[in-house]
Design a protein around this motif. Sequence first.
Motif, PDB file in Angstrom:
ATOM      1  N   ALA A  18       0.837  -1.202   0.000  1.00  0.00           N
ATOM      2  CA  ALA A  18       0.000   0.000   0.000  1.00  0.00           C
ATOM      3  C   ALA A  18       0.871   1.251   0.000  1.00  0.00           C
ATOM      4  N   ASP A  20      -0.444   4.191   0.746  1.00  0.00           N
ATOM      5  CA  ASP A  20      -0.947   5.105   1.770  1.00  0.00           C
ATOM      6  C   ASP A  20      -1.232   4.326   3.050  1.00  0.00           C
ATOM      7  N   ARG A  23      -4.823   2.568   3.850  1.00  0.00           N
ATOM      8  CA  ARG A  23      -5.050   1.302   3.137  1.00  0.00           C
ATOM      9  C   ARG A  23      -4.215   0.185   3.763  1.00  0.00           C
ATOM     10  N   ALA A  26      -5.929  -0.756   7.027  1.00  0.00           N
ATOM     11  CA  ALA A  26      -7.179  -1.478   6.768  1.00  0.00           C
ATOM     12  C   ALA A  26      -6.886  -2.925   6.367  1.00  0.00           C
ATOM     13  N   ALA A  27      -5.957  -3.125   5.467  1.00  0.00           N
ATOM     14  CA  ALA A  27      -5.613  -4.484   5.030  1.00  0.00           C
ATOM     15  C   ALA A  27      -5.037  -5.286   6.193  1.00  0.00           C
ATOM     16  N   GLU A  65     -10.669   7.439   6.709  1.00  0.00           N
ATOM     17  CA  GLU A  65     -10.013   6.843   5.536  1.00  0.00           C
ATOM     18  C   GLU A  65      -9.850   5.332   5.709  1.00  0.00           C
ATOM     19  N   GLU A  69     -11.309   2.443   3.292  1.00  0.00           N
ATOM     20  CA  GLU A  69     -10.445   1.411   2.717  1.00  0.00           C
ATOM     21  C   GLU A  69     -10.904   0.007   3.086  1.00  0.00           C
ATOM     22  N   SER A  72     -13.583  -0.708   0.647  1.00  0.00           N
ATOM     23  CA  SER A  72     -12.987  -0.890  -0.681  1.00  0.00           C
ATOM     24  C   SER A  72     -12.319  -2.262  -0.794  1.00  0.00           C
ATOM     25  N   ILE A  73     -11.581  -2.639   0.231  1.00  0.00           N
ATOM     26  CA  ILE A  73     -10.898  -3.928   0.217  1.00  0.00           C
ATOM     27  C   ILE A  73     -11.909  -5.071   0.261  1.00  0.00           C
ATOM     28  N   GLU A  76     -13.061  -5.593  -3.167  1.00  0.00           N
ATOM     29  CA  GLU A  76     -11.950  -6.216  -3.888  1.00  0.00           C
ATOM     30  C   GLU A  76     -11.863  -7.712  -3.566  1.00  0.00           C
TER      31      GLU A  76
END
Length: 92
Positions: A18, A20, A23, A26-27, A65, A69, A72-73, A76
């Motif tokens: 990542a 940023d 992200r 979050a991951a 944020e 994320e 978003s993940i 994904e």
Amino acid sequence: MTPVDAVAAYLDGVAAEATDRPRARAAGYLAEALRRSPDAEPPTMLFLEQRVAAHLEGDPDTAAEIVYEVGSIMVELRDRFPHLPHTLLTAG
């Protein structure tokens, strides 16, 4: 390697690559959540909530944020791992 292990390993890669910090966090939080026992306390969503809440006081923008994320993940993951049970991360 189990499907859960494969997804957690993928998330470790996302965190490492990542560009940023939100992200990456979050991951990392999602990978950590996946590796927990299904009956662990607190439940998965509360666990994630607590991880994000740690950023609220000092940096609410980063917390927001990270939440973005995570979502978003999750999208994904659904696309990349269609065999992943929908309840894997949201149970509890």
